[in-house]
Design a protein around this motif. Structure first.
Motif, PDB file in Angstrom:
ATOM      1  N   GLU A  64      10.203   0.395  14.751  1.00  0.00           N
ATOM      2  CA  GLU A  64       8.929   1.093  14.575  1.00  0.00           C
ATOM      3  C   GLU A  64       7.823   0.169  14.058  1.00  0.00           C
ATOM      4  O   GLU A  64       6.660   0.393  14.324  1.00  0.00           O
ATOM      5  CB  GLU A  64       9.106   2.264  13.607  1.00  0.00           C
ATOM      6  N   HIS A  65       8.169  -0.827  13.281  1.00  0.00           N
ATOM      7  CA  HIS A  65       7.186  -1.717  12.673  1.00  0.00           C
ATOM      8  C   HIS A  65       7.480  -3.155  13.094  1.00  0.00           C
ATOM      9  O   HIS A  65       8.172  -3.881  12.397  1.00  0.00           O
ATOM     10  CB  HIS A  65       7.234  -1.616  11.140  1.00  0.00           C
ATOM     11  N   PRO A  66       6.963  -3.575  14.231  1.00  0.00           N
ATOM     12  CA  PRO A  66       7.229  -4.940  14.679  1.00  0.00           C
ATOM     13  C   PRO A  66       6.586  -5.962  13.744  1.00  0.00           C
ATOM     14  O   PRO A  66       5.656  -5.665  13.006  1.00  0.00           O
ATOM     15  CB  PRO A  66       6.600  -4.987  16.068  1.00  0.00           C
ATOM     16  N   GLY A  67       7.112  -7.158  13.807  1.00  0.00           N
ATOM     17  CA  GLY A  67       6.581  -8.225  12.972  1.00  0.00           C
ATOM     18  C   GLY A  67       6.759  -9.561  13.647  1.00  0.00           C
ATOM     19  O   GLY A  67       7.045  -9.643  14.836  1.00  0.00           O
ATOM     20  N   LYS A  68       6.582 -10.608  12.880  1.00  0.00           N
ATOM     21  CA  LYS A  68       6.746 -11.949  13.433  1.00  0.00           C
ATOM     22  C   LYS A  68       7.454 -12.829  12.412  1.00  0.00           C
ATOM     23  O   LYS A  68       7.527 -12.501  11.235  1.00  0.00           O
ATOM     24  CB  LYS A  68       5.415 -12.523  13.845  1.00  0.00           C
TER      25      LYS A  68
ATOM     26  N   ASP B  69       3.737  -6.869  11.124  1.00  0.00           N
ATOM     27  CA  ASP B  69       2.386  -6.990  11.684  1.00  0.00           C
ATOM     28  C   ASP B  69       1.433  -5.996  11.057  1.00  0.00           C
ATOM     29  O   ASP B  69       0.263  -6.283  10.851  1.00  0.00           O
ATOM     30  CB  ASP B  69       2.415  -6.771  13.203  1.00  0.00           C
ATOM     31  N   SER B  70       1.928  -4.812  10.749  1.00  0.00           N
ATOM     32  CA  SER B  70       1.054  -3.749  10.242  1.00  0.00           C
ATOM     33  C   SER B  70       0.919  -3.843   8.728  1.00  0.00           C
ATOM     34  O   SER B  70       1.640  -4.571   8.057  1.00  0.00           O
ATOM     35  CB  SER B  70       1.614  -2.384  10.632  1.00  0.00           C
ATOM     36  N   ASP B  71      -0.018  -3.081   8.205  1.00  0.00           N
ATOM     37  CA  ASP B  71      -0.256  -3.049   6.762  1.00  0.00           C
ATOM     38  C   ASP B  71       0.567  -1.967   6.080  1.00  0.00           C
ATOM     39  O   ASP B  71       0.220  -1.519   4.989  1.00  0.00           O
ATOM     40  CB  ASP B  71      -1.747  -2.797   6.478  1.00  0.00           C
ATOM     41  N   THR B  72       1.624  -1.536   6.713  1.00  0.00           N
ATOM     42  CA  THR B  72       2.433  -0.475   6.122  1.00  0.00           C
ATOM     43  C   THR B  72       3.137  -0.982   4.878  1.00  0.00           C
ATOM     44  O   THR B  72       3.376  -2.176   4.710  1.00  0.00           O
ATOM     45  CB  THR B  72       3.491   0.040   7.120  1.00  0.00           C
ATOM     46  N   GLU B  73       3.450  -0.048   4.020  1.00  0.00           N
ATOM     47  CA  GLU B  73       4.141  -0.396   2.784  1.00  0.00           C
ATOM     48  C   GLU B  73       5.537  -0.929   3.117  1.00  0.00           C
ATOM     49  O   GLU B  73       6.264  -0.345   3.898  1.00  0.00           O
ATOM     50  CB  GLU B  73       4.246   0.855   1.906  1.00  0.00           C
ATOM     51  N   THR B  74       5.899  -2.037   2.527  1.00  0.00           N
ATOM     52  CA  THR B  74       7.185  -2.655   2.830  1.00  0.00           C
ATOM     53  C   THR B  74       8.313  -1.862   2.196  1.00  0.00           C
ATOM     54  O   THR B  74       8.299  -1.582   1.007  1.00  0.00           O
ATOM     55  CB  THR B  74       7.225  -4.102   2.301  1.00  0.00           C
ATOM     56  N   HIS B  75       9.268  -1.497   3.015  1.00  0.00           N
ATOM     57  CA  HIS B  75      10.441  -0.767   2.548  1.00  0.00           C
ATOM     58  C   HIS B  75      11.424  -1.761   1.948  1.00  0.00           C
ATOM     59  O   HIS B  75      11.531  -2.886   2.411  1.00  0.00           O
ATOM     60  CB  HIS B  75      11.073  -0.013   3.731  1.00  0.00           C
ATOM     61  N   PRO B  76      12.172  -1.370   0.900  1.00  0.00           N
ATOM     62  CA  PRO B  76      13.117  -2.307   0.281  1.00  0.00           C
ATOM     63  C   PRO B  76      14.159  -2.867   1.252  1.00  0.00           C
ATOM     64  O   PRO B  76      14.652  -3.971   1.051  1.00  0.00           O
ATOM     65  CB  PRO B  76      13.812  -1.475  -0.795  1.00  0.00           C
ATOM     66  N   LEU B  77      14.478  -2.128   2.306  1.00  0.00           N
ATOM     67  CA  LEU B  77      15.473  -2.608   3.255  1.00  0.00           C
ATOM     68  C   LEU B  77      14.938  -3.739   4.118  1.00  0.00           C
ATOM     69  O   LEU B  77      15.699  -4.536   4.649  1.00  0.00           O
ATOM     70  CB  LEU B  77      15.941  -1.470   4.159  1.00  0.00           C
TER      71      LEU B  77
ATOM     72  N   LEU C  73      13.603 -17.116  19.032  1.00  0.00           N
ATOM     73  CA  LEU C  73      14.361 -17.514  20.210  1.00  0.00           C
ATOM     74  C   LEU C  73      13.416 -17.589  21.401  1.00  0.00           C
ATOM     75  O   LEU C  73      12.230 -17.301  21.294  1.00  0.00           O
ATOM     76  CB  LEU C  73      15.477 -16.502  20.490  1.00  0.00           C
ATOM     77  N   LYS C  74      13.973 -17.920  22.550  1.00  0.00           N
ATOM     78  CA  LYS C  74      13.174 -17.954  23.776  1.00  0.00           C
ATOM     79  C   LYS C  74      12.824 -16.547  24.210  1.00  0.00           C
ATOM     80  O   LYS C  74      13.438 -15.574  23.802  1.00  0.00           O
ATOM     81  CB  LYS C  74      13.966 -18.647  24.881  1.00  0.00           C
ATOM     82  N   ARG C  75      11.819 -16.448  25.090  1.00  0.00           N
ATOM     83  CA  ARG C  75      11.381 -15.188  25.703  1.00  0.00           C
ATOM     84  C   ARG C  75      10.904 -14.149  24.687  1.00  0.00           C
ATOM     85  O   ARG C  75      11.102 -12.961  24.862  1.00  0.00           O
ATOM     86  CB  ARG C  75      12.495 -14.588  26.558  1.00  0.00           C
ATOM     87  N   GLY C  76      10.311 -14.594  23.612  1.00  0.00           N
ATOM     88  CA  GLY C  76       9.700 -13.667  22.662  1.00  0.00           C
ATOM     89  C   GLY C  76      10.682 -12.859  21.833  1.00  0.00           C
ATOM     90  O   GLY C  76      10.343 -11.802  21.332  1.00  0.00           O
ATOM     91  N   ARG C  77      11.870 -13.352  21.685  1.00  0.00           N
ATOM     92  CA  ARG C  77      12.847 -12.640  20.869  1.00  0.00           C
ATOM     93  C   ARG C  77      12.946 -13.294  19.501  1.00  0.00           C
ATOM     94  O   ARG C  77      12.758 -14.494  19.348  1.00  0.00           O
ATOM     95  CB  ARG C  77      14.216 -12.634  21.537  1.00  0.00           C
ATOM     96  N   ILE C  78      13.267 -12.479  18.521  1.00  0.00           N
ATOM     97  CA  ILE C  78      13.425 -12.958  17.153  1.00  0.00           C
ATOM     98  C   ILE C  78      14.769 -12.441  16.632  1.00  0.00           C
ATOM     99  O   ILE C  78      15.074 -11.258  16.753  1.00  0.00           O
ATOM    100  CB  ILE C  78      12.292 -12.453  16.235  1.00  0.00           C
ATOM    101  N   VAL C  79      15.550 -13.320  16.047  1.00  0.00           N
ATOM    102  CA  VAL C  79      16.789 -12.912  15.389  1.00  0.00           C
ATOM    103  C   VAL C  79      16.462 -12.683  13.925  1.00  0.00           C
ATOM    104  O   VAL C  79      15.916 -13.556  13.255  1.00  0.00           O
ATOM    105  CB  VAL C  79      17.888 -13.991  15.517  1.00  0.00           C
TER     106      VAL C  79
END
Length: 109
Positions: A61-65, A74-82, A91-97
């Protein structure tokens, strides 16, 4: 012919029943301790499963980088402890581990 039990017969009967009672109580307490340990493990496993599901949902729901090997939303939403303190690798092709306490996920953007 006498009727009734002698004192020795009564003492032996009470001693044998006391031994059986002691063994039964020992087995009962071991069973109760085992059930409590199982319940605690089951509750911990269930909580971990819930945390994993919530983390996956929040990552979707809340993508990031990935910035300096740390996952930033990416968003200014409140950071959840999890989601706090998640490490990542691009990784390649716009994927993030994403690595966290609950496991590893691959996020596609």
């Amino acid at each position: 012919m006498k009727r009734g039990f002698t004192l020795i017969e009564l003492v032996v009967t009470i001693a044998v029943s006391g031994i059986f009672f002691t063994l039964a109580m020992h087995l009962y307490t071991q069973a109760v301790k085992g059930q409590l340990a199982f319940t605690k493990k089951d509750a911990a496993y269930m909580q971990r499963s819930v945390d994993i599901a919530l983390t996956k949902k929040m990552l979707q729901e809340h993508p990031g980088k990935c910035i300096d090997r740390k996952y930033a939303l990416d968003s200014d939403t409140e950071t959840h402890p999890l989601i706090q303190n998640l490490k990542c690798k691009e990784l390649k092709r716009g994927r993030i581990v994403v690595y966290g306490n609950q496991g590893t996920w691959v996020v596609k953007h």
